[in-house]
Design a protein around this motif. Structure first.
Motif, PDB file in Angstrom:
ATOM      1  N   GLU A  64       5.272  14.232   2.608  1.00  0.00           N
ATOM      2  CA  GLU A  64       5.676  13.537   3.829  1.00  0.00           C
ATOM      3  C   GLU A  64       4.865  12.262   4.002  1.00  0.00           C
ATOM      4  O   GLU A  64       3.659  12.240   3.760  1.00  0.00           O
ATOM      5  CB  GLU A  64       5.470  14.464   5.027  1.00  0.00           C
ATOM      6  CG  GLU A  64       5.974  13.881   6.334  1.00  0.00           C
ATOM      7  CD  GLU A  64       5.864  14.849   7.496  1.00  0.00           C
ATOM      8  OE1 GLU A  64       6.269  14.484   8.619  1.00  0.00           O
ATOM      9  OE2 GLU A  64       5.373  15.984   7.264  1.00  0.00           O
ATOM     10  N   ARG A  65       5.534  11.184   4.416  1.00  0.00           N
ATOM     11  CA  ARG A  65       4.873   9.906   4.614  1.00  0.00           C
ATOM     12  C   ARG A  65       4.266   9.875   6.016  1.00  0.00           C
ATOM     13  O   ARG A  65       4.978   9.654   7.012  1.00  0.00           O
ATOM     14  CB  ARG A  65       5.864   8.762   4.420  1.00  0.00           C
ATOM     15  CG  ARG A  65       6.072   8.390   2.951  1.00  0.00           C
ATOM     16  CD  ARG A  65       6.781   9.431   2.115  1.00  0.00           C
ATOM     17  NE  ARG A  65       8.256   9.318   2.163  1.00  0.00           N
ATOM     18  CZ  ARG A  65       9.073  10.153   1.577  1.00  0.00           C
ATOM     19  NH1 ARG A  65       8.597  11.205   0.889  1.00  0.00           N
ATOM     20  NH2 ARG A  65      10.390   9.981   1.670  1.00  0.00           N
TER      21      ARG A  65
ATOM     22  N   GLY B  81       8.760   0.777  10.436  1.00  0.00           N
ATOM     23  CA  GLY B  81       8.721   2.218  10.315  1.00  0.00           C
ATOM     24  C   GLY B  81       7.626   2.661   9.355  1.00  0.00           C
ATOM     25  O   GLY B  81       7.209   1.911   8.460  1.00  0.00           O
ATOM     26  N   LEU B  82       7.151   3.867   9.522  1.00  0.00           N
ATOM     27  CA  LEU B  82       6.074   4.392   8.692  1.00  0.00           C
ATOM     28  C   LEU B  82       6.589   4.645   7.280  1.00  0.00           C
ATOM     29  O   LEU B  82       7.598   5.312   7.084  1.00  0.00           O
ATOM     30  CB  LEU B  82       5.543   5.699   9.302  1.00  0.00           C
ATOM     31  CG  LEU B  82       4.164   6.168   8.833  1.00  0.00           C
ATOM     32  CD1 LEU B  82       3.087   5.148   9.179  1.00  0.00           C
ATOM     33  CD2 LEU B  82       3.842   7.517   9.444  1.00  0.00           C
ATOM     34  N   GLY B  83       5.899   4.070   6.278  1.00  0.00           N
ATOM     35  CA  GLY B  83       6.268   4.317   4.884  1.00  0.00           C
ATOM     36  C   GLY B  83       7.238   3.316   4.311  1.00  0.00           C
ATOM     37  O   GLY B  83       7.811   3.572   3.233  1.00  0.00           O
ATOM     38  N   GLY B  84       7.445   2.176   4.996  1.00  0.00           N
ATOM     39  CA  GLY B  84       8.333   1.159   4.440  1.00  0.00           C
ATOM     40  C   GLY B  84       7.891   0.741   3.048  1.00  0.00           C
ATOM     41  O   GLY B  84       6.719   0.477   2.805  1.00  0.00           O
TER      42      GLY B  84
ATOM     43  N   GLU C 156       0.830  -1.206   0.000  1.00  0.00           N
ATOM     44  CA  GLU C 156       0.000   0.000   0.000  1.00  0.00           C
ATOM     45  C   GLU C 156       0.863   1.255   0.000  1.00  0.00           C
ATOM     46  O   GLU C 156       0.554   2.239  -0.705  1.00  0.00           O
ATOM     47  CB  GLU C 156      -0.922  -0.009   1.217  1.00  0.00           C
ATOM     48  CG  GLU C 156      -1.835   1.202   1.335  1.00  0.00           C
ATOM     49  CD  GLU C 156      -2.782   1.355   0.149  1.00  0.00           C
ATOM     50  OE1 GLU C 156      -3.277   2.478  -0.063  1.00  0.00           O
ATOM     51  OE2 GLU C 156      -3.022   0.347  -0.566  1.00  0.00           O
ATOM     52  N   ASN C 157       1.963   1.260   0.750  1.00  0.00           N
ATOM     53  CA  ASN C 157       2.877   2.408   0.752  1.00  0.00           C
ATOM     54  C   ASN C 157       3.467   2.633  -0.628  1.00  0.00           C
ATOM     55  O   ASN C 157       3.563   3.768  -1.113  1.00  0.00           O
ATOM     56  CB  ASN C 157       4.001   2.182   1.770  1.00  0.00           C
ATOM     57  CG  ASN C 157       3.480   2.134   3.189  1.00  0.00           C
ATOM     58  OD1 ASN C 157       2.417   2.675   3.496  1.00  0.00           O
ATOM     59  ND2 ASN C 157       4.234   1.488   4.071  1.00  0.00           N
ATOM     60  N   LEU C 158       3.851   1.537  -1.263  1.00  0.00           N
ATOM     61  CA  LEU C 158       4.430   1.613  -2.598  1.00  0.00           C
ATOM     62  C   LEU C 158       3.422   2.205  -3.587  1.00  0.00           C
ATOM     63  O   LEU C 158       3.756   3.072  -4.406  1.00  0.00           O
ATOM     64  CB  LEU C 158       4.865   0.200  -2.997  1.00  0.00           C
ATOM     65  CG  LEU C 158       5.603  -0.011  -4.308  1.00  0.00           C
ATOM     66  CD1 LEU C 158       6.571  -1.202  -4.160  1.00  0.00           C
ATOM     67  CD2 LEU C 158       4.631  -0.308  -5.442  1.00  0.00           C
ATOM     68  N   ARG C 159       2.180   1.759  -3.489  1.00  0.00           N
ATOM     69  CA  ARG C 159       1.145   2.256  -4.408  1.00  0.00           C
ATOM     70  C   ARG C 159       0.893   3.754  -4.199  1.00  0.00           C
ATOM     71  O   ARG C 159       0.738   4.507  -5.165  1.00  0.00           O
ATOM     72  CB  ARG C 159      -0.153   1.485  -4.210  1.00  0.00           C
ATOM     73  CG  ARG C 159      -0.107   0.034  -4.655  1.00  0.00           C
ATOM     74  CD  ARG C 159      -1.470  -0.635  -4.458  1.00  0.00           C
ATOM     75  NE  ARG C 159      -1.403  -2.052  -4.759  1.00  0.00           N
ATOM     76  CZ  ARG C 159      -1.508  -2.565  -5.987  1.00  0.00           C
ATOM     77  NH1 ARG C 159      -1.672  -1.742  -7.023  1.00  0.00           N
ATOM     78  NH2 ARG C 159      -1.430  -3.857  -6.180  1.00  0.00           N
TER      79      ARG C 159
END
Length: 582
Positions: free
Chosen positions: A479-480, A500-503, A451-454
């Protein structure tokens, strides 16, 4: 000449006490012929084949009937010979379904029209029409029920032939495996009292041989080619009847055989009955009507609005011989389309020739901007006889300009065709080829990381860089944060992988970095990971960490650069395009 419109609505069933009446409705005509010269056009149809058979029967007999015939509407074989018996007994042919409760139309006709002292002839054994039908007839007060059935379809045709009372100087042999040829000759055989005897393809059944030996007919017609009734069967007939004249009536297709039979026995018909060539029910029920005056049942192909070649030729000959037959359709517009009736009418009345153009379809074409294109010089035209030929066409305008994107309409003219043809011509924007493309792979089972990647990839998709413009990954993605939708996944911190947030965002920056280097754009800032990663080769990664570590590059080309990102099931792809300035 008068241009009156014939609109004849004939209420067929004068003795109906309840239920829906059947109709024969004349189709509106716009010919320039005088009213007295015009052919009438009727349609006999119901919502089902069973109701159609009832309506045809009411057309044949609107008052009281002395006899009726019940035949299955689901399996044609047993009933193929029934038309001859029906004509002799002046008995309409009603179709029944597998069960009594689904055969209401047939029983309604009997209740409304059959004299209580009349006879019901059931064609076929109890495996075809069950004993419960006899019980239902008895319940309705009909006590005279005669079942005509043999051990098989061939024996049934023999039993029907034996039940006929006329002297049999002529017989018909036709296939018991295909219905079309038997129905093509049914109205003529019935009108003349010629029994229709069924045979398999390869060998004449013994009971049929016995019948021929006993009756010694002087004329035998074989309906159908060697593909349905073999030459071996013909030889067997010659052996049994050495004194008889044996004539095969045939064509290459069922439609050709149908017309060959019609031309033999009805060169000048007063009425033509149209029925589908790909279903037996309507023609079977209608055979008793056509037999009354010995007129032909002509097959049509319901899949096209035009006529088989041989049929169109037959209709054209009628016009040439100054014939003006009435047209009657067996079945609704689903099986005999209005367009087919109009095509038949046009040929019979001389409004068109069999080689006249019936239709030319509009066409479409699409090219990319500035691509060369030549207007077609010919188009495919469908003729009234269903042939498709190439015909020359002239276009307006007669030149092509592919420089402007959009839809252009060209009008074509073909000699001998009254309508204009349209060419819908679309000029599309050229499909660009990326100047660089790079793909990496990820494990979609890691839902948070995916989901972060998308999210990051979506933020970059469609971004346009002007010539000389500087690109910043952190500025473009932002910012993530949790508020932005990012989730916790594994990230590299120092020498360890930790939550971590945004991996996963670093795979996006690394994939983009590789596409940028392939495009030879100027790298301004790039940072490697502190640990190896498995989605790009060593030394090809680009880590980011908002707001400290960034990926920056400059569009050092003279045209804008478009960034496209594509996230598939387990792949991430970046494509870079040059965009021309308009």
């Amino acid at each position: 000449m008068s241009k009156k419109i014939v609109a004849l609505i004939l209420i067929l069933c004068s003795c109906i006490m309840f239920g829906r009446p059947g109709y024969a409705v004349a189709i509106e005509q716009d010919s320039g012929a005088e009213e007295s010269e015009r052919a009438e056009v009727d349609r006999l149809s119901g919502l089902t084949k069973f109701e159609t058979a009832k309506i045809i029967s009411e057309y044949y007999c609107s008052g009281k009937a002395k006899n009726v015939i019940l035949s299955t509407g689901n399996d044609f074989a047993d009933a193929l010979s029934a038309s001859v018996l029906a004509h002799e007994k002046e008995a309409p042919i009603l179709l029944v379904d597998y069960a009594v409760e689904n055969s209401k139309d047939a029983f309604d006709f009997c209740t409304e029209h059959l004299d209580k002292s009349g006879t019901v002839y059931i064609i076929g054994g109890t495996g075809i029409i069950g004993e419960e039908f006899e019980a239902k007839l008895s319940e309705l007060g009909f006590t005279k029920v005669i079942r005509i059935a043999g051990l098989d379809r061939y024996d049934t045709s023999y039993q029907i032939a034996c039940s006929l009372n006329k002297v049999m100087s002529t017989v018909v042999i036709t296939s018991g495996e295909q219905y079309a040829d038997a129905l093509s000759i049914s109205s003529f055989a019935a009108n003349k009292g010629w029994p229709i005897l069924l045979s398999p393809h390869g060998e004449l059944p013994q009971e049929i041989k016995t019948f021929l030996q006993e009756k010694k007919p002087l004329q035998v017609y074989i309906a159908g080619g060697a593909g349905v009734i073999s030459d071996n069967v013909k030889s067997e007939i010659e052996s049994v009847l050495p004194q008889a004249s044996i004539q095969r009536l045939m064509g290459e297709t069922r439609f050709d055989t149908n017309v060959a039979i019609a031309e033999t026995f009805a060169p000048n018909p007063s009425t033509i009955y149209l029925a589908t060539g790909y279903g037996f029910a309507d023609a079977l029920a209608g055979s008793i009507v056509a037999a009354k005056s010995g007129n032909p049942i002509i097959f049509i192909d319901p899949s096209v609005p035009t006529l088989p070649r041989s049929t169109a030729s037959y209709f054209a000959k009628l016009y040439a011989n100054i014939q003006n037959p009435r047209l009657v359709s067996f079945g609704g517009s689903g099986v005999v389309k209005d367009e087919i009736i109009k095509s038949s009418r046009d040929l019979i009345w001389g409004a068109a020739r069999e080689t006249s153009i019936y239709s030319i379809d509009d066409i479409s074409a699409a090219v990319t901007q500035k691509e060369e294109y030549s207007l077609p010089t010919t188009l495919q035209a469908r003729l009234y006889n269903s042939e498709v030929i190439e015909v020359p066409v002239q276009w307006n305008p007669n030149f092509v300009d592919t420089g402007k994107i959009g839809l252009l309409i060209y009008e074509g003219i073909v000699d001998g065709y009254s309508k204009n043809i349209k060419l819908n011509f679309t000029v599309k924007e050229p499909v660009s080829i990326p100047i660089a493309q790079y793909t990496t792979y990820f494990d979609a089972a890691h839902l948070n990381r995916t989901e972060n990647l998308r999210l990051a990839a979506k933020a970059l998709d469609g971004k346009l860089l002007a010539p000389g413009e500087r690109f910043s990954f952190n500025e473009s993605v932002g910012e993530r944060t949790v508020q932005a939708g990012y989730k916790e996944a594994m990230v590299i911190v120092g020498d360890a992988f930790v939550p971590g947030l945004g991996g996963g965002v670093c795979q996006v920056s690394s994939t983009l970095y590789n596409a940028v280097t392939l495009a030879n754009l100027q790298i301004i800032e790039r940072h490697p990971h502190s640990l190896p990663v498995d989605y790009v080769p060593p030394g090809h990664d680009a880590t980011v960490s908002y707001p400290i570590l960034d990926l920056k590059f400059r569009n050092n080309r003279k045209v804008p650069i478009l960034i496209r990102s594509i996230v598939a099931e387990n792949t991430l792809t970046f494509q870079l395009y040059e965009k021309s300035e308009k």
